[in-house]
Design a protein around this motif. Sequence first.
Motif, PDB file in Angstrom:
ATOM      1  N   PRO A  39       0.853  -1.045   0.124  1.00 13.51           N
ATOM      2  CA  PRO A  39      -0.071  -0.124  -0.086  1.00 13.51           C
ATOM      3  C   PRO A  39       0.829   1.330  -0.030  1.00 13.51           C
ATOM      4  N   TYR A  40       0.273   2.245  -0.597  1.00  9.53           N
ATOM      5  CA  TYR A  40       1.116   3.481  -0.637  1.00  9.53           C
ATOM      6  C   TYR A  40       0.123   4.897  -0.420  1.00  9.53           C
ATOM      7  N   LEU A  41       0.573   5.875  -0.020  1.00  6.75           N
ATOM      8  CA  LEU A  41      -0.452   6.860   0.383  1.00  6.75           C
ATOM      9  C   LEU A  41      -0.237   7.867  -0.982  1.00  6.75           C
ATOM     10  N   SER A  42      -1.436   8.162  -1.422  1.00  6.05           N
ATOM     11  CA  SER A  42      -1.638   8.987  -2.622  1.00  6.05           C
ATOM     12  C   SER A  42      -2.209  10.329  -2.099  1.00  6.05           C
ATOM     13  N   THR A  43      -1.418  11.365  -1.940  1.00  7.08           N
ATOM     14  CA  THR A  43      -1.633  12.622  -1.470  1.00  7.08           C
ATOM     15  C   THR A  43      -2.671  13.498  -2.114  1.00  7.08           C
ATOM     16  N   MET A  44      -3.738  13.540  -1.355  1.00  8.57           N
ATOM     17  CA  MET A  44      -5.090  14.452  -1.943  1.00  8.57           C
ATOM     18  C   MET A  44      -4.880  16.010  -1.880  1.00  8.57           C
ATOM     19  N   ALA A  45      -4.386  16.332  -0.615  1.00  9.01           N
ATOM     20  CA  ALA A  45      -4.207  17.847  -0.389  1.00  9.01           C
ATOM     21  C   ALA A  45      -3.316  18.026   0.750  1.00  9.01           C
ATOM     22  N   VAL A  46      -2.591  19.253   0.739  1.00  6.98           N
ATOM     23  CA  VAL A  46      -1.659  19.645   2.000  1.00  6.98           C
ATOM     24  C   VAL A  46      -2.361  20.835   2.487  1.00  6.98           C
ATOM     25  N   TYR A  47      -2.153  20.679   3.854  1.00  2.27           N
ATOM     26  CA  TYR A  47      -2.902  22.025   4.669  1.00  2.27           C
ATOM     27  C   TYR A  47      -1.982  22.388   5.671  1.00  2.27           C
ATOM     28  N   GLN A  48      -1.964  23.636   5.976  1.00  4.28           N
ATOM     29  CA  GLN A  48      -1.212  24.424   7.163  1.00  4.28           C
ATOM     30  C   GLN A  48      -1.863  24.105   8.584  1.00  4.28           C
ATOM     31  N   SER A  49      -3.104  23.961   8.437  1.00  2.34           N
ATOM     32  CA  SER A  49      -3.830  23.820   9.465  1.00  2.34           C
ATOM     33  C   SER A  49      -4.635  22.563   9.816  1.00  2.34           C
ATOM     34  N   PRO A  50      -4.406  22.117  10.984  1.00  2.00           N
ATOM     35  CA  PRO A  50      -5.153  20.555  11.114  1.00  2.00           C
ATOM     36  C   PRO A  50      -6.676  20.719  11.061  1.00  2.00           C
ATOM     37  N   ILE A  51      -7.097  21.800  11.543  1.00  3.19           N
ATOM     38  CA  ILE A  51      -8.747  22.169  11.195  1.00  3.19           C
ATOM     39  C   ILE A  51      -9.152  21.980   9.934  1.00  3.19           C
ATOM     40  N   LYS A  52      -8.454  22.608   8.892  1.00  2.00           N
ATOM     41  CA  LYS A  52      -8.812  22.459   7.525  1.00  2.00           C
ATOM     42  C   LYS A  52      -8.670  21.054   7.108  1.00  2.00           C
ATOM     43  N   LEU A  53      -7.720  20.181   7.595  1.00  2.00           N
ATOM     44  CA  LEU A  53      -7.580  18.930   7.061  1.00  2.00           C
ATOM     45  C   LEU A  53      -8.925  18.036   7.647  1.00  2.00           C
ATOM     46  N   ILE A  54      -9.102  18.343   8.901  1.00  2.00           N
ATOM     47  CA  ILE A  54     -10.268  17.672   9.455  1.00  2.00           C
ATOM     48  C   ILE A  54     -11.369  17.803   8.912  1.00  2.00           C
ATOM     49  N   ASN A  55     -11.819  19.042   8.415  1.00  2.00           N
ATOM     50  CA  ASN A  55     -13.078  19.379   7.749  1.00  2.00           C
ATOM     51  C   ASN A  55     -13.088  18.580   6.387  1.00  2.00           C
ATOM     52  N   ASP A  56     -11.904  18.915   5.699  1.00  2.00           N
ATOM     53  CA  ASP A  56     -12.024  18.230   4.325  1.00  2.00           C
ATOM     54  C   ASP A  56     -12.341  16.703   4.551  1.00  2.00           C
ATOM     55  N   PHE A  57     -11.416  15.966   5.430  1.00  5.91           N
ATOM     56  CA  PHE A  57     -11.736  14.489   5.839  1.00  5.91           C
ATOM     57  C   PHE A  57     -13.339  14.353   6.078  1.00  5.91           C
ATOM     58  N   ILE A  58     -13.790  15.037   7.085  1.00  4.64           N
ATOM     59  CA  ILE A  58     -15.311  14.615   7.285  1.00  4.64           C
ATOM     60  C   ILE A  58     -15.912  15.214   6.105  1.00  4.64           C
ATOM     61  N   HIS A  59     -15.838  16.099   5.510  1.00  2.34           N
ATOM     62  CA  HIS A  59     -16.667  16.408   4.105  1.00  2.34           C
ATOM     63  C   HIS A  59     -16.309  15.205   3.238  1.00  2.34           C
ATOM     64  N   ARG A  60     -15.376  14.773   2.776  1.00  2.00           N
ATOM     65  CA  ARG A  60     -15.147  13.704   1.768  1.00  2.00           C
ATOM     66  C   ARG A  60     -15.850  12.168   2.474  1.00  2.00           C
ATOM     67  N   SER A  61     -15.742  12.005   3.648  1.00  2.00           N
ATOM     68  CA  SER A  61     -16.304  10.797   4.429  1.00  2.00           C
ATOM     69  C   SER A  61     -17.663  10.901   4.189  1.00  2.00           C
ATOM     70  N   ILE A  62     -18.314  12.025   4.938  1.00  2.00           N
ATOM     71  CA  ILE A  62     -19.715  11.944   4.672  1.00  2.00           C
ATOM     72  C   ILE A  62     -20.393  11.967   3.302  1.00  2.00           C
ATOM     73  N   SER A  63     -19.746  12.674   2.164  1.00  2.00           N
ATOM     74  CA  SER A  63     -20.128  12.599   0.888  1.00  2.00           C
ATOM     75  C   SER A  63     -20.263  11.202   0.412  1.00  2.00           C
ATOM     76  N   THR A  64     -19.141  10.387   0.752  1.00  2.00           N
ATOM     77  CA  THR A  64     -19.024   9.014   0.356  1.00  2.00           C
ATOM     78  C   THR A  64     -20.231   8.245   1.168  1.00  2.00           C
ATOM     79  N   GLU A  65     -20.407   8.285   2.316  1.00  2.00           N
ATOM     80  CA  GLU A  65     -21.508   7.499   3.169  1.00  2.00           C
ATOM     81  C   GLU A  65     -22.898   7.859   2.506  1.00  2.00           C
ATOM     82  N   ILE A  66     -23.059   9.093   2.033  1.00  2.00           N
ATOM     83  CA  ILE A  66     -24.414   9.628   1.557  1.00  2.00           C
ATOM     84  C   ILE A  66     -24.441   9.007   0.229  1.00  2.00           C
TER      85      ILE A  66
END
Length: 100
Positions: A39-66
């Motif tokens: 397995p390898y890590l395919s970078t989706m985005a780079v952030y300077q703030s952990p809050i922006k990363l968490i927001n993006d992860f939650i949004h992507r995950s919720i969209s997938t589950e919907i």
Amino acid sequence: MDNPAYNRVDINSNYAIAKIGYDFALGEVKCEKEDGAQPYLSTMAVYQSPIKLINDFIHRSISTEIWRGNITDTKTLLAESQRFADMCQRAFDQLNNTKE
């Protein structure tokens, strides 16, 4: 010049956070279809703030589950949002405890 420190923590089986220097990367864990491929890590985005990363992860995950039909009402939406946020927090806690 030396390469920046690189630490990685899996959030779940699909996503991981990598700390590269002072930045954070959200990546998707992928694996080639070849036998024995690692397995390898395919970078989706780079952030300077952990809050922006968490927001993006939650949004992507919720969209997938919907899209999968696993979230069909607001109660489930809120519960899953909290679960994804908790997963990120645990990953960041683990990442911050990793010695460089």
